[in-house]
Design an enzyme around this catalytic site. Sequence first.
Site, PDB file in Angstrom:
ATOM      1  N   GLN A 137      -6.161  -7.742  -1.094  1.00  0.00           N
ATOM      2  CA  GLN A 137      -5.580  -6.762  -0.176  1.00  0.00           C
ATOM      3  C   GLN A 137      -4.429  -6.014  -0.836  1.00  0.00           C
ATOM      4  O   GLN A 137      -3.524  -6.623  -1.412  1.00  0.00           O
ATOM      5  CB  GLN A 137      -5.102  -7.476   1.115  1.00  0.00           C
ATOM      6  CG  GLN A 137      -4.662  -6.533   2.208  1.00  0.00           C
ATOM      7  CD  GLN A 137      -5.809  -5.644   2.712  1.00  0.00           C
ATOM      8  OE1 GLN A 137      -6.972  -6.044   2.728  1.00  0.00           O
ATOM      9  NE2 GLN A 137      -5.490  -4.426   3.116  1.00  0.00           N
ATOM     10  N   LYS A 173     -10.992  -8.171   8.794  1.00  0.00           N
ATOM     11  CA  LYS A 173     -12.118  -8.348   7.865  1.00  0.00           C
ATOM     12  C   LYS A 173     -12.824  -9.680   8.144  1.00  0.00           C
ATOM     13  O   LYS A 173     -14.056  -9.756   8.124  1.00  0.00           O
ATOM     14  CB  LYS A 173     -11.625  -8.294   6.408  1.00  0.00           C
ATOM     15  CG  LYS A 173     -11.212  -6.875   5.988  1.00  0.00           C
ATOM     16  CD  LYS A 173     -10.550  -6.777   4.627  1.00  0.00           C
ATOM     17  CE  LYS A 173      -9.984  -5.360   4.448  1.00  0.00           C
ATOM     18  NZ  LYS A 173      -9.523  -5.007   3.134  1.00  0.00           N
ATOM     19  N   ASP A 212     -14.676  -4.426  -3.214  1.00  0.00           N
ATOM     20  CA  ASP A 212     -13.947  -3.180  -2.958  1.00  0.00           C
ATOM     21  C   ASP A 212     -14.316  -2.074  -3.938  1.00  0.00           C
ATOM     22  O   ASP A 212     -13.842  -0.938  -3.790  1.00  0.00           O
ATOM     23  CB  ASP A 212     -12.433  -3.438  -3.135  1.00  0.00           C
ATOM     24  CG  ASP A 212     -11.712  -3.530  -1.798  1.00  0.00           C
ATOM     25  OD1 ASP A 212     -12.247  -3.038  -0.793  1.00  0.00           O
ATOM     26  OD2 ASP A 212     -10.599  -4.084  -1.787  1.00  0.00           O
TER      27      ASP A 212
HETATM   28  N1  LIG Z   1      -8.122  -4.031  -1.073  1.00  0.00           N
HETATM   29  C1  LIG Z   1      -7.955  -3.006  -0.222  1.00  0.00           C
HETATM   30  N2  LIG Z   1      -6.747  -2.738   0.259  1.00  0.00           N
HETATM   31  C2  LIG Z   1      -6.619  -1.689   1.111  1.00  0.00           C
HETATM   32  C3  LIG Z   1      -7.736  -0.926   1.531  1.00  0.00           C
HETATM   33  C4  LIG Z   1      -8.996  -1.238   0.970  1.00  0.00           C
HETATM   34  O1  LIG Z   1     -10.039  -0.585   1.259  1.00  0.00           O
HETATM   35  N3  LIG Z   1      -9.079  -2.295   0.103  1.00  0.00           N
HETATM   36  N4  LIG Z   1      -7.589   0.058   2.504  1.00  0.00           N
HETATM   37  C5  LIG Z   1      -6.369   0.103   3.275  1.00  0.00           C
HETATM   38  C6  LIG Z   1      -6.271  -0.842   4.419  1.00  0.00           C
HETATM   39  N5  LIG Z   1      -7.531  -1.177   5.104  1.00  0.00           N
HETATM   40  C7  LIG Z   1      -8.348  -2.081   4.554  1.00  0.00           C
HETATM   41  O2  LIG Z   1      -7.995  -2.880   3.780  1.00  0.00           O
HETATM   42  C8  LIG Z   1      -7.801  -0.679   6.418  1.00  0.00           C
HETATM   43  C9  LIG Z   1      -7.016   0.261   7.022  1.00  0.00           C
HETATM   44  C10 LIG Z   1      -7.263   0.647   8.347  1.00  0.00           C
HETATM   45  C11 LIG Z   1      -8.293   0.080   9.055  1.00  0.00           C
HETATM   46  C12 LIG Z   1      -8.549   0.394  10.474  1.00  0.00           C
HETATM   47  O3  LIG Z   1      -9.560  -0.010  11.012  1.00  0.00           O
HETATM   48  N6  LIG Z   1      -7.646   1.072  11.148  1.00  0.00           N
HETATM   49  C13 LIG Z   1      -7.765   1.277  12.566  1.00  0.00           C
HETATM   50  C14 LIG Z   1      -6.398   1.150  13.184  1.00  0.00           C
HETATM   51  C15 LIG Z   1      -5.874  -0.241  12.931  1.00  0.00           C
HETATM   52  C16 LIG Z   1      -4.575  -0.558  13.606  1.00  0.00           C
HETATM   53  O4  LIG Z   1      -4.556  -0.547  14.826  1.00  0.00           O
HETATM   54  O5  LIG Z   1      -3.635  -0.904  12.873  1.00  0.00           O
HETATM   55  C17 LIG Z   1      -8.380   2.639  12.841  1.00  0.00           C
HETATM   56  O6  LIG Z   1      -8.285   3.510  11.983  1.00  0.00           O
HETATM   57  O7  LIG Z   1      -8.963   2.770  13.913  1.00  0.00           O
HETATM   58  C18 LIG Z   1      -9.085  -0.842   8.450  1.00  0.00           C
HETATM   59  C19 LIG Z   1      -8.841  -1.222   7.143  1.00  0.00           C
HETATM   60  C20 LIG Z   1      -5.192  -0.204   2.360  1.00  0.00           C
HETATM   61  N7  LIG Z   1      -5.404  -1.395   1.635  1.00  0.00           N
END
Ligand SMILES: Nc1nc2c(c(=O)[nH]1)N[C@@H](CN(C=O)c1ccc(C(=O)N[C@@H](CCC(=O)O)C(=O)O)cc1)CN2
Length: 293
Positions: free
Chosen positions: A97, A53, A120
Amino acid sequence: MTAQTLDGKATAATIKAELTERVTALRERGITPGLGTVLVGDDPGSKAYVGGKHRDCAEVGISSIREDLPADASQADVEAAVARLNADPACTGYIVQLPLPKGVDANRVLELIDPGKDADGLHPTNLGRLVLRVAEEITSPLPCTPRAVLELLDRYGIDLAGKDVCVVGRGTTVGRSIGLLLTRKTINATVTLTHTGTRDLASHVRNADVIVAAAGSPGIVTPDMVKAGAVVLDVGVSRVEDPETGKARLRGDVADGAAEVASWLSPNPGGVGPMTRAMLLANVVDSAERQAG
Ligand SMILES: Nc1nc2c(c(=O)[nH]1)N[C@@H](CN(C=O)c1ccc(C(=O)N[C@@H](CCC(=O)O)C(=O)O)cc1)CN2
């Protein structure tokens, strides 16, 4: 049939380029959007997401502020970090988070976020607006992953009006709120929200024109559950140990083989995840523009 790819990585790059222009315009008016993050503990996944982020912010010109707390932080410590970000004028929006470590009540923390700085869209006031506004425009922030799913489908011209959507998973960040978005009058989908208490999950999924798999349960949606030509969004992600190498690898909620049945499929990684990150930036820029009038 092999499904076409809903490429979240490429779409997110396009959106980030658009946001960079909007941030430049804000900066020319003397306004610098600033994203704050509250990270509690050392969970490698959460640390990586928060790091991502901040990198995204730097890429588009948003400044960023970190509140990193140890794993043994108390409820009061987390609430104090939230209070600091509420009071910090350099922070125009922020996130806590999730998940938070055991012993910290996430709902109590989310309720303390200034709803005007809730990047969020998870504060009860902003979620409440989503409940109340069925047809009217929603100018408050939307939860990032549900917004990511909608934006990805929209950018690929996939119309949801009259479609049956099956959402798998009732978590706070995705499942519970995505149905509210999909059933708005501007979208007009019909939604079935399934969860661990659902009887005969397969029959619900099999009926759907669009599947949103957000249970965080590796491979829960198998190819035999996918109707021919369905659109499949693989949202949930889990780290599982590869039995051959012993190394941790990412697995989505959709099992291999679904691409042979679906018409469109979002890869995982590379689908909804990068779009979630882009939608967080969009929420920050939207809210900075609103604050600037
Ligand atoms: N406060 C929050 N917590 C969480 C959220 C949220 O939206 N707000 N969502 C998820 C985690 N998350 C962001 O926080 C998130 C998850 C996955 C990805 C992402 O880009 N994933 C990649 C792979 C990443 C890797 O290699 O580990 C992909 O899908 O290509 C971004 C953000 C739970 N918590």
